[in-house]
Write a protein that holds these residues in place. Sequence first.
Motif, PDB file in Angstrom:
ATOM      1  N   GLU A  79       0.837  -1.199   0.000  1.00  0.00           N
ATOM      2  CA  GLU A  79       0.000   0.000   0.000  1.00  0.00           C
ATOM      3  C   GLU A  79       0.869   1.245   0.000  1.00  0.00           C
ATOM      4  O   GLU A  79       1.856   1.329   0.740  1.00  0.00           O
ATOM      5  CB  GLU A  79      -0.906   0.014   1.230  1.00  0.00           C
ATOM      6  N   ILE A  80       0.528   2.196  -0.835  1.00  0.00           N
ATOM      7  CA  ILE A  80       1.231   3.476  -0.895  1.00  0.00           C
ATOM      8  C   ILE A  80       0.206   4.583  -0.724  1.00  0.00           C
ATOM      9  O   ILE A  80      -0.854   4.572  -1.357  1.00  0.00           O
ATOM     10  CB  ILE A  80       1.964   3.647  -2.237  1.00  0.00           C
ATOM     11  N   THR A  81       0.511   5.536   0.142  1.00  0.00           N
ATOM     12  CA  THR A  81      -0.369   6.685   0.327  1.00  0.00           C
ATOM     13  C   THR A  81       0.375   7.955  -0.045  1.00  0.00           C
ATOM     14  O   THR A  81       1.573   8.090   0.217  1.00  0.00           O
ATOM     15  CB  THR A  81      -0.854   6.792   1.786  1.00  0.00           C
ATOM     16  N   VAL A  82      -0.342   8.865  -0.678  1.00  0.00           N
ATOM     17  CA  VAL A  82       0.222  10.146  -1.080  1.00  0.00           C
ATOM     18  C   VAL A  82      -0.623  11.255  -0.473  1.00  0.00           C
ATOM     19  O   VAL A  82      -1.842  11.282  -0.650  1.00  0.00           O
ATOM     20  CB  VAL A  82       0.254  10.300  -2.611  1.00  0.00           C
ATOM     21  N   THR A  83       0.039  12.157   0.240  1.00  0.00           N
ATOM     22  CA  THR A  83      -0.645  13.270   0.878  1.00  0.00           C
ATOM     23  C   THR A  83      -0.021  14.575   0.427  1.00  0.00           C
ATOM     24  O   THR A  83       1.202  14.746   0.505  1.00  0.00           O
ATOM     25  CB  THR A  83      -0.543  13.171   2.417  1.00  0.00           C
ATOM     26  N   ALA A  84      -0.864  15.488  -0.083  1.00  0.00           N
ATOM     27  CA  ALA A  84      -0.397  16.803  -0.516  1.00  0.00           C
ATOM     28  C   ALA A  84      -1.130  17.859   0.309  1.00  0.00           C
ATOM     29  O   ALA A  84      -2.328  18.086   0.101  1.00  0.00           O
ATOM     30  CB  ALA A  84      -0.661  17.006  -1.999  1.00  0.00           C
ATOM     31  N   PRO A  85      -0.472  18.482   1.269  1.00  0.00           N
ATOM     32  CA  PRO A  85      -1.159  19.398   2.184  1.00  0.00           C
ATOM     33  C   PRO A  85      -1.497  20.746   1.547  1.00  0.00           C
ATOM     34  O   PRO A  85      -0.796  21.237   0.675  1.00  0.00           O
ATOM     35  CB  PRO A  85      -0.135  19.582   3.304  1.00  0.00           C
ATOM     36  N   ALA A  99       3.134   9.986  -9.098  1.00  0.00           N
ATOM     37  CA  ALA A  99       2.121   9.707  -8.076  1.00  0.00           C
ATOM     38  C   ALA A  99       1.845  10.946  -7.236  1.00  0.00           C
ATOM     39  O   ALA A  99       0.691  11.265  -6.927  1.00  0.00           O
ATOM     40  CB  ALA A  99       2.578   8.555  -7.190  1.00  0.00           C
ATOM     41  N   ALA A 100       2.899  11.662  -6.883  1.00  0.00           N
ATOM     42  CA  ALA A 100       2.733  12.871  -6.072  1.00  0.00           C
ATOM     43  C   ALA A 100       1.932  13.918  -6.828  1.00  0.00           C
ATOM     44  O   ALA A 100       1.083  14.608  -6.251  1.00  0.00           O
ATOM     45  CB  ALA A 100       4.095  13.429  -5.681  1.00  0.00           C
ATOM     46  N   GLU A 101       2.174  14.050  -8.134  1.00  0.00           N
ATOM     47  CA  GLU A 101       1.469  15.065  -8.916  1.00  0.00           C
ATOM     48  C   GLU A 101      -0.027  14.808  -8.955  1.00  0.00           C
ATOM     49  O   GLU A 101      -0.835  15.750  -9.019  1.00  0.00           O
ATOM     50  CB  GLU A 101       2.052  15.111 -10.330  1.00  0.00           C
ATOM     51  N   LEU A 102      -0.437  13.550  -8.890  1.00  0.00           N
ATOM     52  CA  LEU A 102      -1.865  13.241  -8.863  1.00  0.00           C
ATOM     53  C   LEU A 102      -2.535  13.860  -7.645  1.00  0.00           C
ATOM     54  O   LEU A 102      -3.683  14.313  -7.711  1.00  0.00           O
ATOM     55  CB  LEU A 102      -2.072  11.721  -8.866  1.00  0.00           C
ATOM     56  N   ALA A 103      -1.826  13.869  -6.514  1.00  0.00           N
ATOM     57  CA  ALA A 103      -2.387  14.458  -5.295  1.00  0.00           C
ATOM     58  C   ALA A 103      -2.223  15.973  -5.274  1.00  0.00           C
ATOM     59  O   ALA A 103      -3.085  16.698  -4.765  1.00  0.00           O
ATOM     60  CB  ALA A 103      -1.720  13.846  -4.061  1.00  0.00           C
ATOM     61  N   ARG A 107      -0.745  23.012  -4.293  1.00  0.00           N
ATOM     62  CA  ARG A 107      -0.163  22.078  -3.318  1.00  0.00           C
ATOM     63  C   ARG A 107       1.156  21.526  -3.880  1.00  0.00           C
ATOM     64  O   ARG A 107       1.198  20.393  -4.358  1.00  0.00           O
ATOM     65  CB  ARG A 107      -1.144  20.945  -3.016  1.00  0.00           C
ATOM     66  N   PRO A 108       2.218  22.275  -3.833  1.00  0.00           N
ATOM     67  CA  PRO A 108       3.478  21.851  -4.450  1.00  0.00           C
ATOM     68  C   PRO A 108       4.315  20.895  -3.607  1.00  0.00           C
ATOM     69  O   PRO A 108       5.415  20.522  -4.010  1.00  0.00           O
ATOM     70  CB  PRO A 108       4.218  23.175  -4.659  1.00  0.00           C
ATOM     71  N   LEU A 109       3.806  20.518  -2.449  1.00  0.00           N
ATOM     72  CA  LEU A 109       4.501  19.555  -1.587  1.00  0.00           C
ATOM     73  C   LEU A 109       3.676  18.284  -1.487  1.00  0.00           C
ATOM     74  O   LEU A 109       2.451  18.311  -1.580  1.00  0.00           O
ATOM     75  CB  LEU A 109       4.697  20.122  -0.174  1.00  0.00           C
ATOM     76  N   ALA A 110       4.351  17.161  -1.285  1.00  0.00           N
ATOM     77  CA  ALA A 110       3.643  15.904  -1.074  1.00  0.00           C
ATOM     78  C   ALA A 110       4.508  14.961  -0.245  1.00  0.00           C
ATOM     79  O   ALA A 110       5.738  15.080  -0.224  1.00  0.00           O
ATOM     80  CB  ALA A 110       3.274  15.248  -2.411  1.00  0.00           C
ATOM     81  N   ARG A 111       3.830  14.058   0.421  1.00  0.00           N
ATOM     82  CA  ARG A 111       4.507  13.004   1.176  1.00  0.00           C
ATOM     83  C   ARG A 111       4.031  11.667   0.638  1.00  0.00           C
ATOM     84  O   ARG A 111       2.843  11.396   0.571  1.00  0.00           O
ATOM     85  CB  ARG A 111       4.149  13.118   2.660  1.00  0.00           C
ATOM     86  N   VAL A 112       4.994  10.847   0.227  1.00  0.00           N
ATOM     87  CA  VAL A 112       4.686   9.506  -0.257  1.00  0.00           C
ATOM     88  C   VAL A 112       5.121   8.517   0.813  1.00  0.00           C
ATOM     89  O   VAL A 112       6.287   8.512   1.231  1.00  0.00           O
ATOM     90  CB  VAL A 112       5.404   9.214  -1.597  1.00  0.00           C
ATOM     91  N   ARG A 113       4.203   7.679   1.232  1.00  0.00           N
ATOM     92  CA  ARG A 113       4.490   6.712   2.301  1.00  0.00           C
ATOM     93  C   ARG A 113       4.164   5.302   1.803  1.00  0.00           C
ATOM     94  O   ARG A 113       3.158   5.077   1.148  1.00  0.00           O
ATOM     95  CB  ARG A 113       3.651   7.049   3.536  1.00  0.00           C
ATOM     96  N   GLY A 114       5.051   4.373   2.095  1.00  0.00           N
ATOM     97  CA  GLY A 114       4.808   2.993   1.685  1.00  0.00           C
ATOM     98  C   GLY A 114       5.948   2.391   0.889  1.00  0.00           C
ATOM     99  O   GLY A 114       5.906   1.217   0.524  1.00  0.00           O
ATOM    100  N   ARG A 115       6.993   3.183   0.601  1.00  0.00           N
ATOM    101  CA  ARG A 115       8.166   2.643  -0.088  1.00  0.00           C
ATOM    102  C   ARG A 115       9.436   2.957   0.703  1.00  0.00           C
ATOM    103  O   ARG A 115      10.437   3.413   0.170  1.00  0.00           O
ATOM    104  CB  ARG A 115       8.283   3.201  -1.503  1.00  0.00           C
ATOM    105  N   ALA A 116       9.363   2.665   2.001  1.00  0.00           N
ATOM    106  CA  ALA A 116      10.534   2.871   2.858  1.00  0.00           C
ATOM    107  C   ALA A 116      11.715   2.024   2.420  1.00  0.00           C
ATOM    108  O   ALA A 116      12.872   2.342   2.745  1.00  0.00           O
ATOM    109  CB  ALA A 116      10.179   2.566   4.313  1.00  0.00           C
ATOM    110  N   ASP A 117      11.428   0.944   1.659  1.00  0.00           N
ATOM    111  CA  ASP A 117      12.521   0.098   1.182  1.00  0.00           C
ATOM    112  C   ASP A 117      13.434   0.823   0.218  1.00  0.00           C
ATOM    113  O   ASP A 117      14.584   0.410   0.008  1.00  0.00           O
ATOM    114  CB  ASP A 117      11.952  -1.151   0.508  1.00  0.00           C
TER     115      ASP A 117
END
Length: 331
Positions: free
Chosen positions: A7-13, A190-194, A201-211
């Motif tokens: 699972e990957i989540t993308v958040t753009a505040p 993926a970030a641009e979608l959010a 919203r030019p910032l984003a956090r992608v979570r789920g690929r810590a590897d």
Amino acid sequence: MTARSGEITVTAPDGLGEIVPGTDLAVVVADLMDLMDGDVVVVTSKIVSKAEGRIRPSDDASYEQAFADETIRVVARRGMTRIVRNRLGLVMAAAGIDRSNVEAGTIVLLPADPDATARTLRERLAELAGVNVGVVVTDTAGRAWRDGQTDIAIGVAGLTPAEVFAGSVDSYGNPLAVTLPAVADEIAGAAELAQGKLGGRPLARVRGRADLVLPRGDHGPGAVSLQRGEGADLFGFGAREAVVTALATDETWWHVFGAAAASEEFTTALRRVFPDLQTTRLEEDLVEVQLAAPAPASVLRAVAVSHGWRPVEATPEAALVTSACFSPTRP
């Protein structure tokens, strides 16, 4: 290394204020985002450039000067559209110069060194938030063969830009020879979608690929590692520029055609242009050809140059010849 999740989540505040020259982006990111180890912070190049003061007037003279300063060489042109290889090694329309999402009467240039910016931002976030994150600086680019644009990574720090699967096998047992997912570009898209182009919203956090996130102190090879060097790309020129460059006597950009083709491949190309061509000597380092009728030496040379070969002896541009010798271009 943390295992890859399913699972990957993308958040753009929301809530980002105006970025001006001198803005500390690390403070902005730390204030707007709840970060944890293994996250990837995605920042558009537009706000990086604004913070770096990479803003210029948009009048014609200033634009053309900026274009010249940012351009290494023209890759292709059609009318007013110019695709170039810019000073960062990126192939982009208008050298990456942008007029959108910026104050009227100004243009924005790409960051001075996106990989360096990503490294600095990563280190500052470690200081401010105590987290080990990856950082990706993005910009929008078109693609060969397809309409539309997508965001790509032009700066990367603390992240593996591409996953290497060459030498592995798939679930059916088939060997993977050249599989190389550009995960930094996938994260950028993926970030641009959010974020949205008009979402502010030019910032984003992608979570789920810590590897993919590297240990502290290891910034990785950067986004520059995803760029093909001159001569390594099969499409180093547009169709029109390729013809003109091959026929021109200026040798400046001949190396963009790449390494010398095999002698058989070269002579096959010659026969497509000169069906009556006869090969009298064929070796890996020398090809001698003869023609039934005189042909322009400049055309023979153009075919040779585009395949990484050149005439052994120079001939006048207007000369007609019935024979010629060629050898591979040496570095």
